[in-house]
Each structure stands twice: as structure tokens, then as C-alpha cells.
Design a protein around this motif. Structure first.
Motif, short mmCIF file in Angstrom:
data_model
loop_
_atom_site.label_atom_id
_atom_site.label_comp_id
_atom_site.label_asym_id
_atom_site.label_seq_id
_atom_site.Cartn_x
_atom_site.Cartn_y
_atom_site.Cartn_z
N VAL A 196 47.08 105.87 19.39
CA VAL A 196 46.24 105.54 20.54
C VAL A 196 47.13 105.36 21.76
N SER A 197 46.78 106.01 22.87
CA SER A 197 47.49 105.76 24.13
C SER A 197 46.46 105.40 25.20
N ILE A 198 46.85 104.46 26.09
CA ILE A 198 45.93 103.94 27.09
C ILE A 198 46.58 103.92 28.47
N ALA A 199 45.79 104.28 29.48
CA ALA A 199 46.21 104.13 30.88
C ALA A 199 45.09 103.41 31.62
N PHE A 200 45.46 102.58 32.59
CA PHE A 200 44.45 101.81 33.32
C PHE A 200 44.58 102.03 34.82
N SER A 201 43.46 101.80 35.52
CA SER A 201 43.44 101.96 36.97
C SER A 201 42.77 100.75 37.59
N ASP A 206 44.21 105.77 40.65
CA ASP A 206 45.57 105.93 40.13
C ASP A 206 45.69 105.22 38.78
N PHE A 207 46.24 105.95 37.80
CA PHE A 207 46.36 105.40 36.44
C PHE A 207 47.81 105.05 36.11
N LEU A 237 41.39 95.73 35.75
CA LEU A 237 41.18 97.16 35.94
C LEU A 237 39.72 97.48 36.28
N LYS A 238 39.54 98.71 36.80
CA LYS A 238 38.20 99.25 37.01
C LYS A 238 37.92 100.40 36.06
#
Length: 276
Positions: A196-201, A206-207, A237-238
Motif C-alpha cells: 500500500v502506498s499513500i499520498a496526501f494533499s 499538490d500531493f 488533508l483534503k
């Protein structure tokens, strides 16, 4: 003399029959001790808790005692005794096992409960759904319902390639963690989540990547179960971008060796609170 011989033969035959009956009784008794109890039947109304849920365990056999744990450990004869319906209001894992004075203890039955997460405003799929197992569309993953061991029950999304989605909460939140439910049924070529990989904004555009997750699980031969991976986030985060990777090459011990494995997911639970 002839009568004496006949009497002796009768006594011998009777004695043999008696011994055989005793041996049969002993054999039957030994076999009884070797018989294993069936697993207790577990009934729950919902494993995703809104306000509360309940769990019922049963095994209709005299002298049977069902015991359970709440820490994922295997129950023993000294564990908590099940006596009545258990009311559930918090997340947790319950494991049940049946015991009887004349039989082997049963195998264990385990069920996990999850608190209902925050609702998602927009759930966008980057990876198209597989036509064979589309579930109920993207809502399958955020409809507050868990799938069963039956992968054809309509509550599962099945894919054979990495699965990517963007989750839009619209309002900024503080996301503590994410729970991702998945199915394992290696006989049906359905294997655990590989990565699992996660990016947040924070601004919705912009992540930023969160530290990549390690491989989640060693694959077990002949395994069938419902499972869940808990991923800490702890970010304001949004939006959230999640990539779930499947097993790209089934191992050699399996009949489907070398092929990509199915990845089956049901509910994604976002454990969060509104942020200022």
C-alpha cells in the motif's frame, strides 16, 4: 468327556465375544475422544459499528462451553466464558472456541469489528473496474458494508493489477488512519494485498507521499479468510491518493504459478475528525 469339551468351547466362544465387545467399547471410547468439535456458529448483525452491534455464538451440544478472547489470541479453557449475546460498541477482534469434556476442542472462529469512518465526498477511480468483479462500482469500498467469504456476493471489487483511487473529503480533516478490508482465498487465486502506498494533499492539488508501507503479509498455502490492513496516516488533508498493489506473480506451489493474482477489496474505512 464329550460334554465337557462342548462346555469348554461354549465358555471360550462367550469369553471371546465378551472380550470383543469390551474391545469394541474401548475402541469406541478412544474414537470418541479423538473426535473434534465443529466450530461454534457466529452471528453478527454488522461488523461496521455505527452506534452498536452484537455477536451471538452457539454450538448446540450438551456440556459444551464456548470461550472467547478480545485480543486476537487463541481461547483456552481459562478464557472468558460465553454466556449470552455480546453487545459491541468499540472496534476489536473477538475469537471463539468450543470445549467439551469428552471431545477435542473445536477450531477457532474470529470476527473483527470496526467503527464507522467518516463519509467520503468524492471517490474517484484511476484504475478502471474489472468487468468480471465490479462489485457495486466505487461505492463498494465506501458503503459501510463488509463482504463475506463468498467472493461473488456483490460486495467485492476484484482486480488483477494495481488499484489506484483518489478520495476527496471536500472539507479539511485530520486523518488518523485507514482500514482496508480484503479477502484471501488462494484456491480461487485471490491473494492478500501486497503493498500500500499513500499520498496526501492539504490544498486539494499538490500531493506529498507518506512513507511507503512494507510488504504486508507472507502468503499462506490454502488460506481462506477475511482480513484487514490498518494504515496510520496522522495528517491534515483534503485529498488522499491510495495505491494498492496485488501479487504480480503467483508462487510456484500454486497451480496458477506465474500468473497475476486476484486482489479482492471491500470496505475502506477512514478514521478521521473534522479539522479547523
Amino acid at each position: 468327556m464329550k460334554y465337557i469339551v462342548v462346555i469348554v468351547l461354549v465358555v471360550c466362544v462367550y469369553s471371546c465375544k465378551k472380550n470383543n465387545k469390551e474391545n469394541e467399547f474401548t475402541k469406541t471410547y478412544v474414537q470418541k475422544e479423538e473426535i473434534q468439535l465443529v466450530n461454534p456458529k457466529i452471528i453478527v448483525n454488522n461488523v461496521i459499528i455505527d452506534t452498536s452491534s452484537s455477536i451471538i455464538a452457539s454450538l448446540p451440544l450438551d456440556q459444551t462451553v464456548i470461550r472467547y478472547t478480545t485480543d486476537s489470541n487463541e481461547p483456552t479453557e481459562t478464557s472468558e466464558k460465553y454466556t449470552d449475546i455480546i453487545s459491541i460498541s468499540e472496534s476489536g477482534t473477538y475469537t471463539f472456541k468450543a470445549f467439551h469434556p469428552e471431545f477435542k476442542s473445536s477450531g477457532s472462529e474470529q470476527v473483527s469489528f470496526f467503527k464507522k469512518g467518516i463519509d467520503v465526498d468524492i471517490f474517484s477511480l484511476i484504475t478502471p473496474l474489472n468487468k468480471q468483479y465490479p462489485g457495486q462500482g466505487e461505492s463498494t469500498l465506501v458503503n459501510h458494508k463488509k463482504g463475506t467469504l463468498n467472493f461473488r456476493d456483490g460486495e467485492w471489487i476484484g482486480v488483477t493489477e494495481p488499484f489506484i483511487a483518489i478520495i476527496d473529503f471536500k472539507t479539511k480533516i485530520f486523518l488518523d488512519s485507514v482500514d482496508i478490508g480484503y479477502l484471501v482465498n488462494t484456491d480461487a487465486w485471490i491473494f492478500p494485498i501486497q503493498n500500500v502506498s499513500i499520498a496526501f494533499s492539504e490544498n486539494g492539488a499538490d500531493f506529498t507521499d507518506i512513507e511507503p508501507q512494507e510488504a504486508l503479509e507472507k502468503i499462506k498455502t490454502g488460506s481462506t479468510r477475511l482480513d484487514n490492513v490498518h494504515i496510520p496516516v496522522a495528517k491534515k488533508l483534503k485529498k488522499l491518493k491510495i495505491k494498492i498493489s496485488n501479487v504480480t506473480s503467483i508462487p510456484k506451489w500454486h497451480q496458477g504459478k506465474g500468473n497475476p493474482a486476484w486482489l479482492f477489496m471491500d470496505e475502506w474505512i477512514f478514521n478521521a475528525k473534522i479539522s479547523n
